[in-house]
Design a protein around this motif. Structure first.
Motif, mmCIF file in Angstrom:
data_model
loop_
_atom_site.group_PDB
_atom_site.id
_atom_site.type_symbol
_atom_site.label_atom_id
_atom_site.label_comp_id
_atom_site.label_asym_id
_atom_site.label_seq_id
_atom_site.Cartn_x
_atom_site.Cartn_y
_atom_site.Cartn_z
ATOM 1 N N GLU A 148 3.594 11.795 -34.623
ATOM 2 C CA GLU A 148 3.502 11.328 -36.007
ATOM 3 C C GLU A 148 4.829 10.842 -36.586
ATOM 4 O O GLU A 148 4.848 10.082 -37.563
ATOM 5 C CB GLU A 148 2.940 12.441 -36.901
ATOM 6 N N GLY B 156 6.877 8.766 -35.469
ATOM 7 C CA GLY B 156 7.127 7.353 -35.259
ATOM 8 C C GLY B 156 6.870 6.920 -33.833
ATOM 9 O O GLY B 156 6.646 7.745 -32.934
ATOM 10 N N PRO B 157 6.904 5.616 -33.586
ATOM 11 C CA PRO B 157 6.594 5.083 -32.260
ATOM 12 C C PRO B 157 7.481 5.627 -31.144
ATOM 13 O O PRO B 157 6.990 5.879 -30.038
ATOM 14 C CB PRO B 157 6.793 3.573 -32.436
ATOM 15 N N GLN C 109 8.969 8.571 -30.881
ATOM 16 C CA GLN C 109 8.527 9.920 -30.523
ATOM 17 C C GLN C 109 7.219 9.863 -29.747
ATOM 18 O O GLN C 109 7.042 10.575 -28.749
ATOM 19 C CB GLN C 109 8.339 10.773 -31.776
ATOM 20 N N GLU D 79 0.909 0.644 -35.995
ATOM 21 C CA GLU D 79 2.233 0.302 -35.468
ATOM 22 C C GLU D 79 2.522 1.078 -34.184
ATOM 23 O O GLU D 79 3.032 0.525 -33.199
ATOM 24 C CB GLU D 79 3.315 0.602 -36.504
ATOM 25 N N THR D 80 2.189 2.363 -34.184
ATOM 26 C CA THR D 80 2.445 3.193 -33.008
ATOM 27 C C THR D 80 1.619 2.723 -31.814
ATOM 28 O O THR D 80 2.128 2.646 -30.688
ATOM 29 C CB THR D 80 2.133 4.663 -33.319
#
Length: 270
Positions: free
Chosen positions: A100, A102-103, A105, A131-132
Protein backbone atom coordinates in the motif's frame (compact mmCIF):
# COMPACT_ATOMS: atom_id res chain seq x y z
CA UNK A 1 -13.85 -37.00 -11.70
CA UNK A 2 -13.50 -36.54 -15.45
CA UNK A 3 -10.10 -37.50 -16.83
CA UNK A 4 -7.94 -34.60 -17.94
CA UNK A 5 -6.35 -34.48 -21.34
CA UNK A 6 -2.59 -34.07 -21.58
CA UNK A 7 -3.10 -30.75 -23.38
CA UNK A 8 -5.25 -29.37 -20.57
CA UNK A 9 -2.75 -30.43 -17.91
CA UNK A 10 0.08 -28.75 -19.79
CA UNK A 11 -1.98 -25.66 -20.58
CA UNK A 12 -3.32 -24.50 -17.22
CA UNK A 13 0.03 -23.09 -16.04
CA UNK A 14 0.26 -20.15 -18.44
CA UNK A 15 -1.70 -16.93 -18.02
CA UNK A 16 -2.11 -16.80 -21.78
CA UNK A 17 -4.08 -20.04 -21.65
CA UNK A 18 -6.50 -18.45 -19.20
CA UNK A 19 -7.04 -15.59 -21.64
CA UNK A 20 -7.73 -18.08 -24.43
CA UNK A 21 -10.12 -19.93 -22.14
CA UNK A 22 -12.09 -16.72 -21.64
CA UNK A 23 -12.33 -16.15 -25.38
CA UNK A 24 -13.45 -19.75 -25.90
CA UNK A 25 -15.99 -19.71 -23.10
CA UNK A 26 -14.09 -22.36 -21.12
CA UNK A 27 -14.71 -22.11 -17.39
CA UNK A 28 -11.84 -22.77 -14.98
CA UNK A 29 -11.63 -23.67 -11.31
CA UNK A 30 -9.28 -22.47 -8.59
CA UNK A 31 -8.98 -23.35 -4.93
CA UNK A 32 -6.86 -22.11 -2.06
CA UNK A 33 -4.06 -24.20 -0.58
CA UNK A 34 -1.37 -23.37 1.92
CA UNK A 35 1.00 -26.36 1.97
CA UNK A 36 2.62 -29.08 -0.13
CA UNK A 37 0.30 -32.06 0.60
CA UNK A 38 -2.96 -30.26 -0.16
CA UNK A 39 -1.46 -28.54 -3.23
CA UNK A 40 -0.36 -31.91 -4.56
CA UNK A 41 -3.84 -33.35 -4.01
CA UNK A 42 -5.49 -30.36 -5.69
CA UNK A 43 -3.30 -30.70 -8.76
CA UNK A 44 -3.97 -34.44 -8.95
CA UNK A 45 -7.72 -33.71 -8.73
CA UNK A 46 -7.47 -31.55 -11.86
CA UNK A 47 -7.70 -28.05 -10.40
CA UNK A 48 -6.60 -25.32 -12.82
CA UNK A 49 -5.14 -22.83 -10.38
CA UNK A 50 -4.23 -22.49 -6.72
CA UNK A 51 -4.33 -19.32 -4.64
CA UNK A 52 -2.11 -19.02 -1.62
CA UNK A 53 -4.48 -16.58 0.03
CA UNK A 54 -3.90 -14.45 3.06
CA UNK A 55 -7.04 -16.28 4.16
CA UNK A 56 -4.47 -18.55 5.79
CA UNK A 57 -4.63 -16.09 8.69
CA UNK A 58 -8.14 -17.30 9.43
CA UNK A 59 -8.18 -20.89 8.14
CA UNK A 60 -4.70 -21.97 9.29
CA UNK A 61 -3.64 -19.53 12.00
CA UNK A 62 -7.01 -19.10 13.70
CA UNK A 63 -7.07 -15.31 13.48
CA UNK A 64 -10.32 -13.34 13.18
CA UNK A 65 -9.22 -11.63 9.95
CA UNK A 66 -6.35 -11.57 7.44
CA UNK A 67 -4.55 -8.47 8.69
CA UNK A 68 -1.82 -10.18 10.74
CA UNK A 69 -0.47 -12.29 7.88
CA UNK A 70 3.07 -11.22 6.97
CA UNK A 71 4.93 -11.21 3.68
CA UNK A 72 7.43 -13.69 5.12
CA UNK A 73 4.59 -16.10 5.88
CA UNK A 74 3.20 -15.71 2.37
CA UNK A 75 6.61 -16.44 0.84
CA UNK A 76 6.95 -19.54 3.04
CA UNK A 77 3.54 -20.95 2.10
CA UNK A 78 3.91 -20.03 -1.59
CA UNK A 79 7.09 -22.09 -1.83
CA UNK A 80 5.38 -25.17 -0.40
CA UNK A 81 2.37 -24.89 -2.71
CA UNK A 82 4.49 -24.25 -5.80
CA UNK A 83 6.49 -27.41 -5.11
CA UNK A 84 3.32 -29.43 -4.62
CA UNK A 85 1.50 -28.26 -7.75
CA UNK A 86 4.05 -27.43 -10.46
CA UNK A 87 1.52 -27.80 -13.29
CA UNK A 88 -1.10 -25.41 -11.84
CA UNK A 89 -1.27 -21.64 -12.10
CA UNK A 90 0.08 -20.43 -8.76
CA UNK A 91 -1.37 -17.15 -7.47
CA UNK A 92 -0.16 -15.53 -4.25
CA UNK A 93 -1.66 -12.71 -2.20
CA UNK A 94 0.21 -9.56 -1.35
CA UNK A 95 -0.68 -9.31 2.34
CA UNK A 96 -1.79 -6.21 4.21
CA UNK A 97 1.03 -3.71 4.64
CA UNK A 98 3.22 -5.14 1.88
CA UNK A 99 2.13 -2.97 -1.08
CA UNK A 100 0.00 0.00 0.00
CA UNK A 101 2.93 2.41 0.52
CA UNK A 102 3.48 2.66 -3.20
CA UNK A 103 4.59 0.90 -6.38
CA UNK A 104 8.19 0.41 -5.27
CA UNK A 105 7.14 -1.38 -2.09
CA UNK A 106 4.67 -3.49 -4.07
CA UNK A 107 7.37 -4.50 -6.55
CA UNK A 108 9.80 -5.52 -3.82
CA UNK A 109 7.11 -7.64 -2.17
CA UNK A 110 5.86 -9.16 -5.41
CA UNK A 111 9.40 -10.08 -6.43
CA UNK A 112 9.73 -12.22 -3.31
CA UNK A 113 6.51 -14.09 -4.10
CA UNK A 114 7.53 -14.70 -7.72
CA UNK A 115 10.92 -16.01 -6.59
CA UNK A 116 9.10 -18.35 -4.19
CA UNK A 117 7.15 -19.87 -7.08
CA UNK A 118 4.12 -17.67 -7.78
CA UNK A 119 3.08 -17.14 -11.41
CA UNK A 120 0.90 -14.13 -10.58
CA UNK A 121 0.33 -11.97 -7.51
CA UNK A 122 -3.02 -10.70 -6.25
CA UNK A 123 -3.60 -7.34 -4.62
CA UNK A 124 -6.73 -5.84 -3.15
CA UNK A 125 -8.18 -2.46 -4.07
CA UNK A 126 -9.90 -0.54 -6.82
CA UNK A 127 -8.95 2.71 -8.52
CA UNK A 128 -6.35 3.53 -5.88
CA UNK A 129 -4.29 0.56 -7.10
CA UNK A 130 -4.24 1.50 -10.81
CA UNK A 131 -0.81 3.16 -10.62
CA UNK A 132 0.65 0.22 -8.71
CA UNK A 133 -0.80 -2.31 -11.15
CA UNK A 134 0.68 -0.38 -14.06
CA UNK A 135 4.07 -0.17 -12.35
CA UNK A 136 4.16 -3.90 -11.64
CA UNK A 137 2.92 -4.89 -15.10
CA UNK A 138 5.61 -2.78 -16.75
CA UNK A 139 8.21 -4.67 -14.72
CA UNK A 140 7.24 -8.22 -15.63
CA UNK A 141 5.00 -8.85 -12.60
CA UNK A 142 1.64 -10.40 -13.59
CA UNK A 143 -1.15 -9.04 -11.39
CA UNK A 144 -4.63 -10.20 -10.47
CA UNK A 145 -6.74 -7.31 -9.17
CA UNK A 146 -9.16 -8.05 -6.31
CA UNK A 147 -12.33 -5.94 -6.02
CA UNK A 148 -15.68 -6.17 -4.25
CA UNK A 149 -15.36 -7.47 -0.72
CA UNK A 150 -11.69 -6.94 0.05
CA UNK A 151 -10.93 -8.65 3.38
CA UNK A 152 -7.91 -6.44 4.10
CA UNK A 153 -10.36 -3.52 4.27
CA UNK A 154 -12.65 -5.31 6.72
CA UNK A 155 -12.23 -2.67 9.43
CA UNK A 156 -13.09 0.09 6.98
CA UNK A 157 -16.02 -1.85 5.50
CA UNK A 158 -17.43 -2.65 8.93
CA UNK A 159 -17.32 -6.41 8.46
CA UNK A 160 -17.46 -9.06 5.77
CA UNK A 161 -20.37 -7.60 3.84
CA UNK A 162 -21.59 -7.95 0.28
CA UNK A 163 -20.46 -5.07 -1.93
CA UNK A 164 -21.78 -3.35 -5.05
CA UNK A 165 -25.42 -3.52 -4.03
CA UNK A 166 -26.38 0.04 -5.00
CA UNK A 167 -26.42 1.47 -8.50
CA UNK A 168 -23.64 3.93 -7.69
CA UNK A 169 -21.47 1.28 -6.03
CA UNK A 170 -21.92 -1.06 -8.97
CA UNK A 171 -20.99 1.67 -11.45
CA UNK A 172 -17.82 2.46 -9.50
CA UNK A 173 -16.87 -1.20 -9.43
CA UNK A 174 -17.32 -1.51 -13.18
CA UNK A 175 -15.11 1.55 -13.66
CA UNK A 176 -12.50 0.15 -11.26
CA UNK A 177 -12.38 -3.20 -13.06
CA UNK A 178 -11.97 -1.54 -16.44
CA UNK A 179 -9.24 0.80 -15.17
CA UNK A 180 -7.31 -2.03 -13.52
CA UNK A 181 -7.47 -4.17 -16.65
CA UNK A 182 -6.40 -1.21 -18.77
CA UNK A 183 -3.46 -0.62 -16.42
CA UNK A 184 -2.25 -4.15 -17.04
CA UNK A 185 -4.01 -6.48 -14.61
CA UNK A 186 -4.08 -9.92 -16.21
CA UNK A 187 -7.07 -11.11 -14.16
CA UNK A 188 -9.78 -9.60 -11.97
CA UNK A 189 -11.10 -11.41 -8.91
CA UNK A 190 -14.51 -10.30 -7.61
CA UNK A 191 -15.69 -11.26 -4.13
CA UNK A 192 -19.17 -11.08 -2.63
CA UNK A 193 -20.97 -8.96 -5.22
CA UNK A 194 -24.35 -9.40 -6.95
CA UNK A 195 -24.39 -12.05 -9.67
CA UNK A 196 -25.58 -9.59 -12.29
CA UNK A 197 -22.70 -7.25 -11.53
CA UNK A 198 -20.19 -10.10 -11.75
CA UNK A 199 -21.54 -11.06 -15.16
CA UNK A 200 -21.54 -7.44 -16.37
CA UNK A 201 -17.92 -6.89 -15.38
CA UNK A 202 -16.99 -10.18 -17.06
CA UNK A 203 -18.58 -8.96 -20.29
CA UNK A 204 -16.88 -5.58 -20.15
CA UNK A 205 -13.27 -6.47 -19.35
CA UNK A 206 -11.02 -8.33 -21.75
CA UNK A 207 -9.15 -10.23 -19.05
CA UNK A 208 -10.36 -13.37 -17.25
CA UNK A 209 -12.55 -12.80 -14.21
CA UNK A 210 -12.63 -15.00 -11.12
CA UNK A 211 -15.64 -15.11 -8.86
CA UNK A 212 -16.08 -15.99 -5.21
CA UNK A 213 -19.63 -15.20 -4.27
CA UNK A 214 -20.02 -13.27 -7.54
CA UNK A 215 -22.50 -15.50 -9.35
CA UNK A 216 -22.02 -17.97 -12.18
CA UNK A 217 -21.35 -15.45 -14.92
CA UNK A 218 -17.62 -15.16 -14.31
CA UNK A 219 -14.88 -16.88 -16.30
CA UNK A 220 -13.60 -18.87 -13.31
CA UNK A 221 -14.55 -19.69 -9.74
CA UNK A 222 -12.53 -20.01 -6.55
CA UNK A 223 -13.31 -21.35 -3.10
CA UNK A 224 -11.35 -21.80 0.12
CA UNK A 225 -10.22 -25.42 0.37
CA UNK A 226 -11.16 -25.68 4.04
CA UNK A 227 -14.75 -24.76 3.13
CA UNK A 228 -14.85 -27.26 0.25
CA UNK A 229 -13.58 -30.07 2.48
CA UNK A 230 -15.69 -29.20 5.50
CA UNK A 231 -12.65 -28.55 7.66
CA UNK A 232 -13.59 -25.20 9.15
CA UNK A 233 -15.61 -26.68 12.00
CA UNK A 234 -17.70 -23.53 12.09
CA UNK A 235 -19.00 -20.73 9.88
CA UNK A 236 -19.03 -21.29 6.12
CA UNK A 237 -19.92 -18.35 3.82
CA UNK A 238 -23.28 -18.62 2.13
CA UNK A 239 -21.70 -18.58 -1.33
CA UNK A 240 -19.45 -21.57 -0.54
CA UNK A 241 -20.33 -25.23 -0.91
CA UNK A 242 -19.16 -28.05 1.36
CA UNK A 243 -18.31 -31.16 -0.68
CA UNK A 244 -17.11 -33.43 2.14
CA UNK A 245 -17.47 -33.80 5.90
CA UNK A 246 -13.72 -33.60 6.33
CA UNK A 247 -13.82 -32.60 9.98
CA UNK A 248 -15.79 -35.73 10.88
CA UNK A 249 -13.48 -38.00 8.88
CA UNK A 250 -10.38 -36.55 10.51
CA UNK A 251 -11.87 -36.80 14.00
CA UNK A 252 -12.88 -40.41 13.42
CA UNK A 253 -9.48 -41.40 12.04
CA UNK A 254 -7.56 -39.81 14.90
CA UNK A 255 -10.01 -41.19 17.41
CA UNK A 256 -9.63 -44.71 16.00
CA UNK A 257 -5.85 -44.45 16.24
CA UNK A 258 -6.00 -43.20 19.83
CA UNK A 259 -8.38 -45.99 20.81
CA UNK A 260 -6.14 -48.65 19.27
CA UNK A 261 -3.15 -47.30 21.19
CA UNK A 262 -5.08 -47.37 24.47
CA UNK A 263 -6.35 -50.92 23.91
CA UNK A 264 -3.02 -52.29 22.69
CA UNK A 265 -4.16 -53.03 19.13
CA UNK A 266 -1.60 -50.60 17.71
CA UNK A 267 1.19 -51.21 17.08
CA UNK A 268 0.63 -54.88 16.25
CA UNK A 269 2.81 -57.53 17.82
CA UNK A 270 5.80 -58.49 15.71
Amino acid sequence: MAMETADRKADRKSIGSWERAKRNGERRALITAYDYPFAKLAEAAGIDGILIGDSLGMTVQGERDTLRVTLEQMVYHTGMVARGAPACLIMADLPFGSFEAGPAQAFASAAQLLKAGADIVKLEGGAAMVETVGFLSARAVPVCAHIGLTPQHVRQLGGFRKQGKTEDAAARMIEDAAALAEAGARMVLMEAIPAGLGAEITRRVRVPTIGIGAGNGTDAQILVMHDVLGLTGGYVPGFAKVYADGARMVREAIGAYAEEVRTGIFPPAE
